[in-house]
Design a protein around this motif. Structure first.
Motif, PDB file in Angstrom:
ATOM      1  N   TYR A   1       0.879  -1.179   0.000  1.00 17.49           N
ATOM      2  CA  TYR A   1       0.000   0.000   0.000  1.00 17.49           C
ATOM      3  C   TYR A   1       0.910   1.222   0.000  1.00 17.49           C
ATOM      4  O   TYR A   1       1.622   1.481   0.967  1.00 17.49           O
ATOM      5  CB  TYR A   1      -0.902  -0.028   1.238  1.00 17.49           C
ATOM      6  N   VAL A   2       0.901   1.942  -1.122  1.00 18.22           N
ATOM      7  CA  VAL A   2       1.859   3.030  -1.311  1.00 18.22           C
ATOM      8  C   VAL A   2       1.171   4.366  -1.061  1.00 18.22           C
ATOM      9  O   VAL A   2       0.197   4.715  -1.727  1.00 18.22           O
ATOM     10  CB  VAL A   2       2.422   3.013  -2.750  1.00 18.22           C
ATOM     11  N   VAL A   3       1.678   5.108  -0.079  1.00 19.74           N
ATOM     12  CA  VAL A   3       1.121   6.415   0.253  1.00 19.74           C
ATOM     13  C   VAL A   3       2.189   7.471   0.006  1.00 19.74           C
ATOM     14  O   VAL A   3       3.353   7.270   0.340  1.00 19.74           O
ATOM     15  CB  VAL A   3       0.665   6.449   1.736  1.00 19.74           C
TER      16      VAL A   3
ATOM     17  N   VAL B   1       9.692  10.058  -5.056  1.00 17.33           N
ATOM     18  CA  VAL B   1       9.939   8.758  -4.427  1.00 17.33           C
ATOM     19  C   VAL B   1       8.768   7.817  -4.704  1.00 17.33           C
ATOM     20  O   VAL B   1       8.948   6.634  -5.018  1.00 17.33           O
ATOM     21  CB  VAL B   1      10.142   8.927  -2.902  1.00 17.33           C
ATOM     22  N   ARG B   2       7.553   8.358  -4.639  1.00 15.64           N
ATOM     23  CA  ARG B   2       6.382   7.522  -4.883  1.00 15.64           C
ATOM     24  C   ARG B   2       6.343   7.033  -6.330  1.00 15.64           C
ATOM     25  O   ARG B   2       6.085   5.852  -6.583  1.00 15.64           O
ATOM     26  CB  ARG B   2       5.112   8.319  -4.544  1.00 15.64           C
ATOM     27  N   ALA B   3       6.650   7.935  -7.261  1.00 16.44           N
ATOM     28  CA  ALA B   3       6.649   7.520  -8.673  1.00 16.44           C
ATOM     29  C   ALA B   3       7.697   6.440  -8.913  1.00 16.44           C
ATOM     30  O   ALA B   3       7.442   5.455  -9.622  1.00 16.44           O
ATOM     31  CB  ALA B   3       6.906   8.722  -9.569  1.00 16.44           C
TER      32      ALA B   3
ATOM     33  N   ILE C   1       5.383   4.473   2.954  1.00 16.31           N
ATOM     34  CA  ILE C   1       5.105   5.905   2.896  1.00 16.31           C
ATOM     35  C   ILE C   1       6.289   6.558   2.193  1.00 16.31           C
ATOM     36  O   ILE C   1       7.421   6.507   2.685  1.00 16.31           O
ATOM     37  CB  ILE C   1       4.881   6.478   4.303  1.00 16.31           C
ATOM     38  N   ALA C   2       6.011   7.106   1.022  1.00 14.33           N
ATOM     39  CA  ALA C   2       7.083   7.665   0.195  1.00 14.33           C
ATOM     40  C   ALA C   2       7.344   9.103   0.625  1.00 14.33           C
ATOM     41  O   ALA C   2       6.472   9.951   0.484  1.00 14.33           O
ATOM     42  CB  ALA C   2       6.700   7.608  -1.276  1.00 14.33           C
TER      43      ALA C   2
END
Lengths: 314, 199, 325
Positions: free
Chosen positions: C16-18, C26-28, C53-54
């Motif tokens: 689960y990426v937040v 970082v999320r991308a 959590i990015a």
């Protein structure tokens, strides 16, 4: 006169064997749907084949969870009920000599069972007491009103043509020409209905990714596993029912009838799951209008054409 | 039929007990959803009892229609019974005494009727397919009425909905199907009958 | 045997990426790395194996992150990569943590202390009490299970609806970092919304500018939208678009246009993506315009619209610097 109870008991082993076979067939069909789905989503074939076992292991290892003020009884009934519905649907399909649950009203029973999915998916969304779940559950009921009527009228067409509601009789009536060929609109409407009660493809809005998987949002572990398996199984069961209804049942060269039934069911399941994986999920209101204003009148027209042909032919 | 009569009897009584118990549960459980689905289970058991009385078609139709109807009715129950019945405990029992009296009187009247009325003797044999016989009895002389009633009912429902909403959930403004739903939606309330045709 | 099952179960964990405020890059990169490994992101914390959590969360959001963490059913793992370069090792670490049986067992025992566990506990205890009482309409509590009931309000047709306050974000997957959109729902229609932005804990480097970065943001938004539509195949393609692969970009763009034409995507969302990817940079969106954009929309459409406009949101532009070291 024999002892009635002993007579009933003597039939039990055969019934148990049939039930096991039906269960096995459902699992194979569900797995086929899962593999085909994976291929449609761009995974390699071996990876797609390993996907279902790996996810099963992952979810069986995962803990169960609940939410605040969840109605756990209704929630679990909704989730765990889907797979048994698929098994009952399969039991209606005549394989070889007879179906596990033969009867003169197979077509109506198939319809009654797919309506049970209305209750189950709504309960699944309701029980979790979460916004995403409720949105999913209510979306499903709206869509169900849209796909169910065309589906019901689609079931009428083969029944009229064969003058019977018995799936075995309907299958036998197609010795010269499959119903899928000369009543294509009913066939398409039926397949749309299957996608509807399997909550997949364009009709997947109730479990839409954009509402955090809607009715599935709060499920974890084994509870999620049975729902996912149930959706694939329902797609397989819907495809299997289409075999006697539209695809000539067990008719085919060289191979025995039973093999043809299973083969056709597997192929249709694979094709349906692949299409479901490729077609985009449509928003609820994007579907309601075409389902009610285009598909439903076309199917009724199809019924009329079939009825006129049957009356003029006899 | 006599071979399996014991099993059929047991199954029939099983269905009957389930139907009554779940019917009673409707008034015991404390949520609208549970009350509605208790009623659905009760109806399914009634359908099972009909099946065991050799009324296969009626049985399966009762199951089909009642599950569908209860799925939709749950929505209405939750919608109209106010006060977040989802979470707030609620009761389906109102005016205890009157209800109890009325139901007892009804039960006694119907029950004594069933027991005391001199039932006629059967003349002739039942037709082999009672469903078909029933269909013919209803349809043969009243076919025209039935055919007319269907479309009238559908038209009533459609017109009723069309007249009662100016906007509807999905932003279809008015009844003109050539017009696409507004995207993005219009802001604010629309006046009834004030149909926007400018896009 | 048991070991083999665990290996199979953790072969492709669901993460689960937040996105934390300012954690866009970082999320991308996390999503691209998941693609490379063939892992799928989890659609909700309920079925996730790991929480990622990015970026770095500001202090006020740490408690919220703990609540989110308690939503994972377990076995579970958690990580907060703050730099693009550390993403692959972070994912390896997550999987190792999921395979560590002793650690997972200890975590399971410690779950009694989770906030969410206590909520559910006290709620079921309360239910048991009321079950024994003879219920009476007068003494019903107005906040069953500690949840405040929704208030009624007339909807746009004048019918009375429950008005439910439903926050979206700030800790939500496929959602711009730091955005908290508190919506008021009538059923699944958003009638009102309030916007709050959570600032990154420390000032980040000045935002990168230029056509290349705008385009990257556009493709990122397109990938998020496609993923929200459930089309992971096209989402992967959109994430893999590089300046060197214009034909892949064309394919994704055609797909997006087709989805817009068919109405699978709200028109506004389709148009802004098309503009960002094919023509020029669309105008930035202020908070008021964001509220305007989502009002009157279906909850699902709101997610799609926010995702499509993500690179243009004022708060995201202000917060996004490169966090790479």
């Amino acid at each position: 006169m024999t002892d009635p109870l002993a007579d009933q008991l003597a039939r039990l082993p055969a019934a148990a064997l049939g039930a096991v076979l039906a269960l096995g067939l459902v699992l194979v069909l569900a797995w086929t749907a899962s593999v085909s789905r994976g291929v449609a989503a761009g995974r390699a074939v071996p990876a797609s084949m390993a996907h279902a076992p790996a996810e099963a292991a992952r979810l069986l290892r995962q803990g169960r969870r609940t939410t605040l003020s969840a109605d756990r009884l209704l929630w679990r009934v909704g989730g765990w009920g889907l797979f048994p519905v698929a098994v009952l649907l399969i039991a209606l399909v005549p394989v070889g000599e007879t179906a596990l649950l033969p009867g003169s009203l197979g077509v109506v029973w198939a319809n009654a069972l797919d309506v049970v999915v209305w209750a189950l998916v709504w309960l699944l969304g309701w029980g979790a007491n979460s916004v995403a779940g409720l949105v999913g559950g209510y979306r499903f009921l709206a869509l169900a009103l849209g796909y169910e009527l065309p589906l019901m009228f689609a079931l009428v067409a083969p029944a009229i043509a064969a003058s019977s509601l018995d799936l075995a009789v309907v299958a036998d009536a197609q010795s010269s020409l499959w119903y899928a060929v000369w009543m294509p609109v009913a066939f398409v409407a039926y397949l749309v209905g299957v996608l509807g009660f399997a909550v997949s493809g364009p009709l997947a809005a109730p479990v839409g990714s954009e509402v955090s998987d809607g009715a599935l949002a709060e499920l974890s572990g084994p509870d999620l596993l049975v729902v996912r398996a149930g959706r694939h199984a329902l797609m397989g069961a819907g495809a299997a029912i289409a075999v006697p209804l539209f695809l000539g049942g067990g008719s085919g060269p060289w191979l025995p009838d039973a093999v043809w039934v299973v083969l056709k069911a597997l192929l249709l399941t694979g094709a349906l799951a692949w299409a479901a994986g490729r077609l985009p999920t449509l928003r609820t209101h994007q579907l309601m209008e075409p389902l009610w204003t285009i598909l439903l009148p076309l199917v009724v027209l199809q019924d009329l054409v079939v009825a006129v042909l049957v009356v003029s032919g006899s | 039929m006599t071979d399996s009569s014991l099993v059929v009897d047991l199954a029939f009584w099983g269905c009957a007990v389930v139907a009554v118990v779940f019917g009673a549960l409707v008034f015991v459980v404390d949520s609208m959803a549970r009350a509605t689905y208790a009623l659905a289970v009760s109806f399914v058991a009634t359908g099972g009892a009909l099946l065991l009385m050799q009324q296969s078609y009626l049985g399966v139709i009762v199951v089909l229609m009642m599950v569908m109807e209860m799925a939709v009715m749950a929505v209405y129950m939750v919608m109209f019974m106010g006060m977040n019945p989802a979470l707030m405990p609620m009761s389906m029992v109102h005016s205890h005494r009157t209800a109890l009296g009325a139901s007892l009187v009804t039960f006694v009247v119907l029950g004594s009727g069933a027991v005391l009325v001199p039932w006629p003797e059967r003349r002739g044999a039942p037709s082999p397919d009672v469903t078909e016989a029933l269909g013919r009895a209803i349809m043969e002389s009243h076919m025209l009425v039935m055919m007319a009633v269907g479309p009238v009912m559908v038209a009533t429902i459609v017109v009723g909905v069309a007249l009662s909403t100016a906007r509807t959930r999905y932003d279809r403004l008015g009844d003109d199907l050539d017009q696409t739903p507004t995207d993005p939606p219009l802001r604010g309330e629309t006046q009834r009958g004030g149909r926007r045709r400018d896009r | 045997m048991r070991g083999r099952v665990v290996t199979l179960a953790t072969a492709r964990p669901r993460v689960y990426v937040v996105e934390a405020p300012g954690g866009r890059y970082v999320r991308a990169e996390t999503h691209r790395e998941l693609d490379r490994r063939g892992w799928q992101p989890a659609p909700s914390p309920a079925s996730a194996d790991a929480l990622l959590i990015a970026g770095t969360l500001p202090d006020p959001l740490r408690a919220a992150a703990d609540v989110l963490w308690s939503q994972l059913p377990g076995p579970r793992a958690r990580a907060e990569p703050t730099a693009v370069s550390s993403v692959p090792s972070t994912l390896d670490g997550l999987r190792a943590c999921l395979r560590d049986r002793a650690g997972q067992l200890a975590d399971r025992r410690g779950r009694e202390l989770d906030e969410a566990t206590r909520w559910v506990r006290s709620d079921s205890a309360r239910h048991d009490e009321t079950d024994h009482d003879d219920m009476d309409h007068d003494d019903m509590e107005m906040a069953p299970g500690g949840l405040v009931l929704a208030q009624g309000a007339p909807d746009r047709d004048g019918l009375e609806m429950d008005a439910l306050r439903h926050p979206l974000g700030p800790l939500l997957d496929r959602w711009p970092g730091g955005l908290e959109l508190v919506t008021t729902l009538h059923g699944d229609v958003v009638v009102e919304a309030e916007v709050t932005w959570w600032e990154p804990p420390h000032p980040t480097a000045p935002p990168q500018t230029g056509r290349a970065d705008d385009l990257a943001g556009g493709w990122d938004a397109a990938a998020t939208v496609l993923s929200l539509l459930g089309d992971e195949r096209q989402a992967r393609l959109a994430r893999s678009v590089a300046p060197s692969s214009p034909e892949v970009g064309d394919r994704v763009l055609r797909r997006l246009d087709r989805l817009t034409r068919r109405g699978a995507l709200p028109r506004t969302a389709g148009e802004v993506l098309h503009t960002a990817l094919a023509d020029s940079v669309p105008a930035l969106i202020s908070d008021d315009e964001l509220v305007e954009l989502v009002s009157g929309r279906d909850l699902g459409d709101v997610r799609l619209l926010v995702a499509a406009h993500a690179p243009l949101l004022q708060g995201v532009v202000d917060a996004s610097g490169s966090l790479d070291d």
